[in-house]
Motif scaffolding. Structure first.
Motif, PDB file in Angstrom:
ATOM      1  N   ASP A  64       0.699  -1.217   0.068  1.00  0.00           N
ATOM      2  CA  ASP A  64       0.044   0.136   0.058  1.00  0.00           C
ATOM      3  C   ASP A  64       0.919   1.218  -0.042  1.00  0.00           C
ATOM      4  N   TYR A  66       0.353   3.955  -2.611  1.00  0.00           N
ATOM      5  CA  TYR A  66      -0.384   4.697  -3.536  1.00  0.00           C
ATOM      6  C   TYR A  66      -1.799   5.301  -2.794  1.00  0.00           C
ATOM      7  N   LEU A  95      -4.951   6.239  -3.194  1.00  0.00           N
ATOM      8  CA  LEU A  95      -5.818   6.172  -4.515  1.00  0.00           C
ATOM      9  C   LEU A  95      -7.288   6.797  -4.690  1.00  0.00           C
ATOM     10  N   PHE A  96      -7.792   7.378  -5.677  1.00  0.00           N
ATOM     11  CA  PHE A  96      -8.992   7.875  -5.735  1.00  0.00           C
ATOM     12  C   PHE A  96      -9.840   6.578  -6.189  1.00  0.00           C
ATOM     13  N   ASN A  97     -11.134   6.796  -5.830  1.00  0.00           N
ATOM     14  CA  ASN A  97     -11.832   5.817  -5.897  1.00  0.00           C
ATOM     15  C   ASN A  97     -12.518   5.770  -7.510  1.00  0.00           C
ATOM     16  N   THR A 103     -12.124   3.345 -11.246  1.00  0.00           N
ATOM     17  CA  THR A 103     -11.736   2.402 -11.736  1.00  0.00           C
ATOM     18  C   THR A 103     -11.891   2.260 -13.387  1.00  0.00           C
ATOM     19  N   ASP A 155     -15.133   4.800 -16.637  1.00  0.00           N
ATOM     20  CA  ASP A 155     -15.010   3.929 -15.609  1.00  0.00           C
ATOM     21  C   ASP A 155     -16.038   2.736 -15.779  1.00  0.00           C
ATOM     22  N   LYS A 190     -10.530  16.904  -5.889  1.00  0.00           N
ATOM     23  CA  LYS A 190     -11.328  15.871  -5.598  1.00  0.00           C
ATOM     24  C   LYS A 190     -12.792  16.136  -6.060  1.00  0.00           C
TER      25      LYS A 190
END
Length: 379
Positions: free
Chosen positions: A5, A7, A9-11, A13, A24, A331
């Motif tokens: 772990d 990074y 991360l932004f949520n 994909t 995504d 964000k």
């Protein structure tokens, strides 16, 4: 097994991408103004790029550098022509960190010296010598700190010369435009003075063009604006449009010897095919001209943004500096408006590194969105 772990991360994909957009797994469509750290140069999933890689992998995906690879020869030829660096020599590797690592090693071989001059706020990679020349103690492990590196301020020619007078510096390494450091750029006067000092004290000048190269500033390499000729030029990022590839361009005064540099995967057949596709699209779609045109438009439109204190950088390597930290706004741009942007060491700076294919209409969307959100941010 879990992932190591490291990074935050932004949520999000991503599952596919095309042009300047990323999609995504929830069918959201994102405007990509960051290009995965300035990597996506000719746009996601460009047809020429896909064709080149598909055709090559169906014939030969990889063999080692123990055999002839005509694609490397062709890449060197095309790169020399399009960058106007025809007299340089090419060594291929896999990443920007490797490019700088090899550049520093080569400088030490050539001069028989071991110290390096770097600059404050610099970022040159995470391998041994490259990370030692990076101005961030948090990512320099004790084993890396054995390297002897002296950091100077941008524009401090007197300080550089004082260090060089000891005659033990093999290289001066400099980002033409600092990326993670916050889009700072030296003046032509400083760059020319730096080259003069390097020549005077038998030290190699390394231009780190890992982010700023391959057309990102509107010139093929950012240093070309300043009219200098570095001894070594490092490159990566946009060189492969997402396929891992890096390299250094080496001045003809530096002689090669068997075994002095080497790599297993560097310059493999797929990597060369990817980079040749990038060069082809840059020329055929006049992307250097597009970079300059869109950049001028972006800067003109951005000047009307509230809370803006400065616009930094050049071409499509830009930074918007505000009078407040931008982390929360980033964000909001991602989760509310589906727009990717970047950060830097400067907490107030929003970094813009889109594909070089971006158009004015995409800039309009971003500026309009940013103006709406900035209404909610007080000074």
């Amino acid at each position: 097994m879990s992932l190591f772990d490291v990074y935050p991360l932004f949520n999000v994909t991503p599952v596919k991408a095309e042009g300047v957009y990323v999609y995504d797994n929830n069918d959201n469509k994102y405007l990509d103004l960051y290009g995965g750290h300035a990597v996506i140069s000719i746009g996601h999933s460009h047809p020429t790029y896909i064709k080149n890689i598909n055709q090559q992998v169906s014939k030969l995906g990889f063999y080692s550098n123990a055999i002839k690879n005509p694609l490397q020869v062709e890449l060197a030829k095309q790169l020399g022509n399009k960058s106007n660096c025809k007299n340089y020599q090419l060594f291929l590797c896999n990443s920007g960190a490797e490019a700088n690592e090899n550049a520093l090693k080569l400088a030490s071989f050539h001069t028989n010296k071991k110290k390096v001059i770097s600059f404050k706020n610099s970022f040159h990679g995470r391998t041994s010598a490259a990370v030692a020349t990076t101005d961030n103690t948090k990512i320099v492990a004790p084993i890396n700190s054995q390297q002897e590196v002296i950091f100077h301020d941008f524009e401090d020619l007197k300080g550089v010369e004082k260090t060089l007078k000891n005659n033990d510096v093999c290289a001066v390494i400099i980002e033409t435009i600092q990326g993670i450091g916050g889009l700072n750029e030296v003046t032509t006067k400083f760059y020319k003075g730096l080259q003069k000092l390097c020549n005077q004290y038998d030290t190699l000048l390394i231009a780190d063009e890992i982010q700023s190269g391959f057309g990102r500033t509107g010139d093929f390499f950012a240093f070309q604006k300043h009219g200098v000729l570095p001894d070594i030029i490092s490159m990566a990022k946009g060189m492969g449009n997402g396929f891992p590839i890096g390299g250094i361009l080496i001045h003809p005064n530096i002689q090669a010897k068997y075994g002095m540099l080497g790599t297993t995967f560097g310059g493999n057949h797929l990597a060369c095919s990817a980079s040749l596709a990038v060069l082809s699209v840059i020329e055929n779609e006049n992307l250097l001209s597009n970079v300059k045109e869109v950049s001028n438009y972006f800067i003109k439109e951005a000047k009307s943004l509230p809370h803006l204190t400065s616009i930094k950088g050049r071409g499509l390597m830009l930074g918007l500096e505000f009078n407040f930290p931008v982390s929360e706004m980033r964000k909001t741009l991602i989760y509310k408006h589906f727009i990717f942007t970047g950060s830097s060491k400067n907490p107030n700076l929003l970094r813009i590194l889109p594909p070089l294919t971006i158009q004015k209409k995409h800039i309009d969307v971003f500026i309009k969105t940013l103006k709406e959100e900035l209404k909610t941010f007080s000074s």
